[in-house]
Design a protein around this motif. Sequence first.
Motif, PDB file in Angstrom:
ATOM      1  N   MET A 447     -41.222  -4.979  29.220  1.00 52.11           N
ATOM      2  CA  MET A 447     -42.081  -3.855  28.842  1.00 52.11           C
ATOM      3  C   MET A 447     -41.297  -2.829  28.023  1.00 52.11           C
ATOM      4  SD  MET A 447     -44.115  -1.139  31.297  1.00 52.11           S
ATOM      5  CE  MET A 447     -42.568  -0.459  31.934  1.00 52.11           C
ATOM      6  N   ALA A 448     -40.095  -2.497  28.472  1.00 56.36           N
ATOM      7  CA  ALA A 448     -39.288  -1.499  27.772  1.00 56.36           C
ATOM      8  C   ALA A 448     -38.897  -1.982  26.379  1.00 56.36           C
ATOM      9  CB  ALA A 448     -38.040  -1.178  28.595  1.00 56.36           C
ATOM     10  N   GLU A 449     -38.515  -3.252  26.267  1.00 55.32           N
ATOM     11  CA  GLU A 449     -38.065  -3.786  24.979  1.00 55.32           C
ATOM     12  C   GLU A 449     -39.206  -3.846  23.966  1.00 55.32           C
ATOM     13  OE1 GLU A 449     -34.944  -5.209  22.549  1.00 55.32           O
ATOM     14  OE2 GLU A 449     -34.871  -4.460  24.608  1.00 55.32           O
ATOM     15  N   VAL A 450     -40.381  -4.282  24.409  1.00 57.41           N
ATOM     16  CA  VAL A 450     -41.526  -4.369  23.496  1.00 57.41           C
ATOM     17  C   VAL A 450     -41.940  -2.979  23.026  1.00 57.41           C
ATOM     18  CG1 VAL A 450     -43.956  -5.024  23.289  1.00 57.41           C
ATOM     19  CG2 VAL A 450     -42.345  -6.548  24.451  1.00 57.41           C
ATOM     20  N   ASN A 451     -41.988  -2.027  23.934  1.00 55.89           N
ATOM     21  CA  ASN A 451     -42.388  -0.672  23.546  1.00 55.89           C
ATOM     22  C   ASN A 451     -41.373  -0.012  22.619  1.00 55.89           C
ATOM     23  OD1 ASN A 451     -44.960  -0.226  24.805  1.00 55.89           O
ATOM     24  ND2 ASN A 451     -43.924  -0.251  26.787  1.00 55.89           N
ATOM     25  N   ALA A 452     -40.103  -0.403  22.741  1.00 52.80           N
ATOM     26  CA  ALA A 452     -39.081   0.154  21.851  1.00 52.80           C
ATOM     27  C   ALA A 452     -39.143  -0.469  20.460  1.00 52.80           C
ATOM     28  CB  ALA A 452     -37.693  -0.061  22.457  1.00 52.80           C
ATOM     29  N   ALA A 453     -39.587  -1.720  20.378  1.00 55.62           N
ATOM     30  CA  ALA A 453     -39.532  -2.448  19.106  1.00 55.62           C
ATOM     31  C   ALA A 453     -40.834  -2.421  18.324  1.00 55.62           C
ATOM     32  CB  ALA A 453     -39.125  -3.899  19.365  1.00 55.62           C
ATOM     33  N   LEU A 454     -41.967  -2.232  18.997  1.00 53.43           N
ATOM     34  CA  LEU A 454     -43.267  -2.318  18.337  1.00 53.43           C
ATOM     35  C   LEU A 454     -44.048  -1.023  18.487  1.00 53.43           C
ATOM     36  CD1 LEU A 454     -42.505  -5.411  18.923  1.00 53.43           C
ATOM     37  CD2 LEU A 454     -44.959  -5.819  18.805  1.00 53.43           C
ATOM     38  N   ASP A 455     -44.928  -0.776  17.542  1.00 56.61           N
ATOM     39  CA  ASP A 455     -45.772   0.412  17.567  1.00 56.61           C
ATOM     40  C   ASP A 455     -47.124   0.100  18.212  1.00 56.61           C
ATOM     41  OD1 ASP A 455     -46.526   3.037  17.083  1.00 56.61           O
ATOM     42  OD2 ASP A 455     -47.344   2.578  15.099  1.00 56.61           O
ATOM     43  N   PHE A 456     -47.099  -0.745  19.251  1.00 52.73           N
ATOM     44  CA  PHE A 456     -48.313  -1.115  19.969  1.00 52.73           C
ATOM     45  C   PHE A 456     -48.006  -1.033  21.462  1.00 52.73           C
ATOM     46  CE2 PHE A 456     -48.463  -3.235  15.875  1.00 52.73           C
ATOM     47  CZ  PHE A 456     -49.738  -2.911  15.424  1.00 52.73           C
ATOM     48  N   PRO A 457     -48.695  -0.175  22.211  1.00 52.94           N
ATOM     49  CA  PRO A 457     -48.392   0.013  23.637  1.00 52.94           C
ATOM     50  C   PRO A 457     -48.479  -1.299  24.409  1.00 52.94           C
ATOM     51  CG  PRO A 457     -49.902   1.702  22.852  1.00 52.94           C
ATOM     52  CD  PRO A 457     -49.795   0.694  21.755  1.00 52.94           C
ATOM     53  N   PHE A 458     -47.544  -1.463  25.349  1.00 50.85           N
ATOM     54  CA  PHE A 458     -47.436  -2.702  26.112  1.00 50.85           C
ATOM     55  C   PHE A 458     -47.132  -2.331  27.556  1.00 50.85           C
ATOM     56  CE2 PHE A 458     -44.947  -6.488  27.496  1.00 50.85           C
ATOM     57  CZ  PHE A 458     -45.888  -7.474  27.223  1.00 50.85           C
ATOM     58  N   SER A 459     -47.990  -2.764  28.483  1.00 48.17           N
ATOM     59  CA  SER A 459     -47.889  -2.333  29.878  1.00 48.17           C
ATOM     60  C   SER A 459     -47.114  -3.328  30.734  1.00 48.17           C
ATOM     61  CB  SER A 459     -49.292  -2.159  30.465  1.00 48.17           C
ATOM     62  OG  SER A 459     -49.918  -3.431  30.613  1.00 48.17           O
ATOM     63  N   ARG A 460     -46.770  -2.885  31.938  1.00 39.01           N
ATOM     64  CA  ARG A 460     -46.083  -3.772  32.872  1.00 39.01           C
ATOM     65  C   ARG A 460     -46.998  -4.925  33.292  1.00 39.01           C
ATOM     66  NH1 ARG A 460     -44.284  -5.252  37.879  1.00 39.01           N
ATOM     67  NH2 ARG A 460     -42.018  -5.162  38.168  1.00 39.01           N
ATOM     68  N   THR A 461     -48.284  -4.645  33.429  1.00 38.63           N
ATOM     69  CA  THR A 461     -49.235  -5.704  33.777  1.00 38.63           C
ATOM     70  C   THR A 461     -49.257  -6.784  32.704  1.00 38.63           C
ATOM     71  OG1 THR A 461     -50.612  -4.160  35.020  1.00 38.63           O
ATOM     72  CG2 THR A 461     -51.653  -6.206  34.284  1.00 38.63           C
ATOM     73  N   GLN A 462     -49.226  -6.368  31.449  1.00 38.64           N
ATOM     74  CA  GLN A 462     -49.172  -7.339  30.359  1.00 38.64           C
ATOM     75  C   GLN A 462     -47.879  -8.146  30.414  1.00 38.64           C
ATOM     76  OE1 GLN A 462     -50.010  -4.307  27.254  1.00 38.64           O
ATOM     77  NE2 GLN A 462     -51.546  -5.763  26.482  1.00 38.64           N
ATOM     78  N   ALA A 463     -46.769  -7.474  30.704  1.00 34.78           N
ATOM     79  CA  ALA A 463     -45.486  -8.174  30.804  1.00 34.78           C
ATOM     80  C   ALA A 463     -45.525  -9.219  31.911  1.00 34.78           C
ATOM     81  CB  ALA A 463     -44.363  -7.175  31.047  1.00 34.78           C
ATOM     82  N   GLU A 464     -46.136  -8.882  33.025  1.00 33.40           N
ATOM     83  CA  GLU A 464     -46.238  -9.837  34.132  1.00 33.40           C
ATOM     84  C   GLU A 464     -47.060 -11.055  33.729  1.00 33.40           C
ATOM     85  OE1 GLU A 464     -47.895  -7.357  37.131  1.00 33.40           O
ATOM     86  OE2 GLU A 464     -45.936  -6.664  37.890  1.00 33.40           O
ATOM     87  N   ARG A 465     -48.115 -10.830  32.960  1.00 40.73           N
ATOM     88  CA  ARG A 465     -48.925 -11.964  32.505  1.00 40.73           C
ATOM     89  C   ARG A 465     -48.134 -12.862  31.560  1.00 40.73           C
ATOM     90  NH1 ARG A 465     -53.650  -8.230  32.266  1.00 40.73           N
ATOM     91  NH2 ARG A 465     -53.282  -7.970  30.020  1.00 40.73           N
ATOM     92  N   VAL A 466     -47.339 -12.263  30.696  1.00 39.33           N
ATOM     93  CA  VAL A 466     -46.529 -13.051  29.761  1.00 39.33           C
ATOM     94  C   VAL A 466     -45.550 -13.948  30.507  1.00 39.33           C
ATOM     95  CG1 VAL A 466     -44.722 -12.892  27.996  1.00 39.33           C
ATOM     96  CG2 VAL A 466     -46.737 -11.419  27.848  1.00 39.33           C
ATOM     97  N   LEU A 467     -45.027 -13.480  31.640  1.00 42.00           N
ATOM     98  CA  LEU A 467     -43.981 -14.198  32.367  1.00 42.00           C
ATOM     99  C   LEU A 467     -44.514 -15.287  33.296  1.00 42.00           C
ATOM    100  CD1 LEU A 467     -41.701 -11.135  33.153  1.00 42.00           C
ATOM    101  CD2 LEU A 467     -41.148 -13.041  31.629  1.00 42.00           C
TER     102      LEU A 467
END
Length: 573
Positions: A447-467
């Motif tokens: 979550m932290a890495e995506v939010n630092a690299a992209l201009d599109f909000p990314f939540s912890r719930t989304q990160a859990e789904r990706v994993l």
Amino acid sequence: MATGRSGCRRFNLAAATGRQLMRLRFSTPFSALFFALLLALFSVLSCSADIPAGENKPASVRNIILLIGDGMGPAQFGLLESYARRAPNSIYQGRPTAVSQLMQQGKVLLSDTGPHDVLVTDSACSATQLAIGEASGSEMIGLNARGDSVETILQKAKRAGMRTGLVSDTRITHATPAAFAAHQPHRRFENEIAADLLTTAPDLMLSGGLRYFLPQDAANISTEQQKQISAAQLTLKSKRTDQRNLLSEAQQQGYALAFSREQLAQQQHLPVLGLFASSAMDDAIYASQNPASAQPDLNELTRKALQLLGASEHGFFLMVEGGQIDWAAHNNDAGALLHELLRFDAAIQEVVNWAADRDDTLVVLTADHETGGFGFSYSAHDVPAARTLPGSGMRGQAFAPNYNFAPLSLLDRLYAQKKGYYRLWADTSTDASSDGQKGLPTADSLMAEVNAALDFPFSRTQAERVLRRDPNPHFDPQTDDPAGATQPHIEDFSDFYVYREERYLNALARELASAQSVVWSTGTHTAAPVPVVISGPEPILQNFQGFTQHAKLGHQLKALIKTDGTGPTELGD
């Protein structure tokens, strides 16, 4: 780029007028003959007045430059042009892309990229069809559909006395460059491809892939070679299973070696072998953020290739590949895709500039296939609020579209991406995450890495789904590595995401899709026809028409080259 004349249009007009006049009733046969001779004289004089001395020579080309955007289908062309023309903060600032400049100078076709007996191609097969001018089979290098080795356009050009070159931002042993100078039953044989490249011996090879040229034991690398490689900040890691030092073999053939931008700049004579990365060269986002890197970028490689090959008195054949367009699209990474397209366009601009005042050069831009099934799409996500427009036609009604049709600001937000998904994933992965799975990020770190690299909000719930991971339905416990028993979760069309561990990146793209207004249909290739942009002497352009096929296109390009030592000429049959 200068273009030749296609013929005298006044002659056709005069002939048409003659047909009308000959329908008239003449008083004597002599009168009819007089009018016919008068019209013929008028036609000759008209053409003579239009064509300066020396311009009525047979159409010919001296140089052939083939530009291949790997995975660059129609929608990828569209992304580049949409950003360049419509992004509020486009880096082009009103300038046309190099792609659109080529389109203005020449003509645009569509081409079917399919292999001999199936619908969808891979890079090896498609590039082979362009290289040999015959149908090929899936994943073959330099072979036709029967499995026979066939002389490539590069090999024919070399036999004709022309200089030859290959440039890619992937590896020189990778599928596309390999197809022009190697002959192997499968693209995976990169050690054998490296040896084939030296057998064919293009005058110039600039790319990554150093590890396929180094012997297994570093002790067999010469002191001077180690010094050069170390100065370029590259490793001595080898992928070979033997002790062949292909760098030494290349030097014995007369090649100068270069492993960095500085070393390449010193090269003023051919042949040159430049290997600037152990495996693939840096991705476009990383390269743009590290301009002082020892590694030259694709436009620099292209400029150097044109400088060295352009001195040939018998002309040259050059293939330049923007190969990481394909990789970004495989990962369903829209921001990285845009940056790879921009990098390739910068390389194309080098070609456009070099060929601008020449009438002896044919430039062909195409793709080997489309990757990812990319597209912008409207959705029900984040529908914009109603607003008032000043136009009288609104009659007091608010402007209130039912859907989100993707604002132009998305183009700038994609450009603002600071890391490609592949590098982002590597940077956030740990040696062992909380669940013990080696090499995975945690939900928090992702979550932290995506939010630092992209201009599109990314939540912890989304990160859990990706994993998430699922059982792998294709796993065979008798033959497969136990690590393959599970695979990253893909919600639908799972079989079209074949690169198992990279499916995490595809899952990340799914989570960002609504915010980006971007859809992807696959993690592999599609059978979409690809554009072919051709610029050069007009009489030669007339031979390229309508909807074509890559094997036919390759055949036409090969037919431009004569093998009597005089270089290329007009198309044959």
